[in-house]
Design an enzyme around this catalytic site. Sequence first.
Site, PDB file in Angstrom:
ATOM      1  N   VAL A  37     -47.884  14.912  39.606  1.00  0.00           N
ATOM      2  CA  VAL A  37     -47.413  14.579  41.400  1.00  0.00           C
ATOM      3  C   VAL A  37     -45.991  14.965  41.321  1.00  0.00           C
ATOM      4  O   VAL A  37     -45.226  14.711  40.614  1.00  0.00           O
ATOM      5  CB  VAL A  37     -47.447  12.797  41.685  1.00  0.00           C
ATOM      6  CG1 VAL A  37     -46.627  12.203  42.671  1.00  0.00           C
ATOM      7  CG2 VAL A  37     -49.186  12.419  40.874  1.00  0.00           C
ATOM      8  N   GLU A  56     -48.927  14.231  32.423  1.00  0.00           N
ATOM      9  CA  GLU A  56     -49.282  13.276  30.879  1.00  0.00           C
ATOM     10  C   GLU A  56     -48.153  11.977  31.052  1.00  0.00           C
ATOM     11  O   GLU A  56     -48.998  11.058  30.852  1.00  0.00           O
ATOM     12  CB  GLU A  56     -48.618  14.180  30.046  1.00  0.00           C
ATOM     13  CG  GLU A  56     -49.554  15.053  29.055  1.00  0.00           C
ATOM     14  CD  GLU A  56     -48.654  16.859  30.392  1.00  0.00           C
ATOM     15  OE1 GLU A  56     -48.798  16.599  31.114  1.00  0.00           O
ATOM     16  OE2 GLU A  56     -49.289  18.005  29.469  1.00  0.00           O
TER      17      GLU A  56
HETATM   18  N1  THU Z   1     -47.576  20.555  34.748  1.00  0.00           N
HETATM   19  C1  THU Z   1     -48.010  19.098  33.983  1.00  0.00           C
HETATM   20  O1  THU Z   1     -48.471  18.274  35.240  1.00  0.00           O
HETATM   21  N2  THU Z   1     -48.168  19.242  32.135  1.00  0.00           N
HETATM   22  C2  THU Z   1     -48.127  20.053  31.784  1.00  0.00           C
HETATM   23  O2  THU Z   1     -47.846  19.816  30.761  1.00  0.00           O
HETATM   24  C3  THU Z   1     -47.099  21.404  31.908  1.00  0.00           C
HETATM   25  C4  THU Z   1     -46.738  21.668  33.755  1.00  0.00           C
HETATM   26  C5  THU Z   1     -47.530  20.890  35.842  1.00  0.00           C
HETATM   27  C6  THU Z   1     -46.025  20.133  36.529  1.00  0.00           C
HETATM   28  C7  THU Z   1     -46.063  21.344  38.399  1.00  0.00           C
HETATM   29  O3  THU Z   1     -46.700  19.723  38.375  1.00  0.00           O
HETATM   30  C8  THU Z   1     -46.682  22.382  37.768  1.00  0.00           C
HETATM   31  O4  THU Z   1     -47.343  21.908  36.780  1.00  0.00           O
HETATM   32  C9  THU Z   1     -45.970  23.181  37.479  1.00  0.00           C
HETATM   33  O5  THU Z   1     -44.996  23.620  36.763  1.00  0.00           O
END
Ligand code: THU
Length: 136
Positions: free
Chosen positions: A50, A62
């Site tokens: 989000v 996560e």
């Molecule tokens: N992102 C995640 O949701 N989890 C991770 O472990 C790596 C990165 C998301 C954060 C952001 O919204 C997008 O990926 C690009 O970095």
Amino acid sequence: MTTEIDDVVWESLREAATAAMARSYSPYSKFPVGAAALLEDGRVISGCNVENASYGLTLCAECTLVGALQMGGGGRIRAFYCVDGAGAVLMPCGRCRQLLYEFRSPQMVLMTSHGIKTMDEVLPDAFGPENLENQQ
Ligand code: THU
């Protein structure tokens, strides 16, 4: 739960993570992420990233997953799966490995781009709740 995580369970986690990814709010990065976890008691929980106009406030998938875990009554993660927008397995970022570590079961395993790994393999020598014990 001491049983092995079989292919059927991994597939159901992949599907749950992919369904969560479809709910991502990621207008800035355009990089949707979904995560799913099997808890020790057999429940499956999930989360999606989000984002925010103030970019640094972005919640990773996560983050929302561990929020769902706690709001659902708590529990311990037995197996974890994270996917990107194409549905491919995604490695949790460093901060999120720490978030997952807090709620791990002793047997926790993660699906990664290099196969199934233990929490200790992806976050060796981790700082955790045990380091705060015996504090005055
Ligand atoms: N992102 C995640 O949701 N989890 C991770 O472990 C790596 C990165 C998301 C954060 C952001 O919204 C997008 O990926 C690009 O970095």
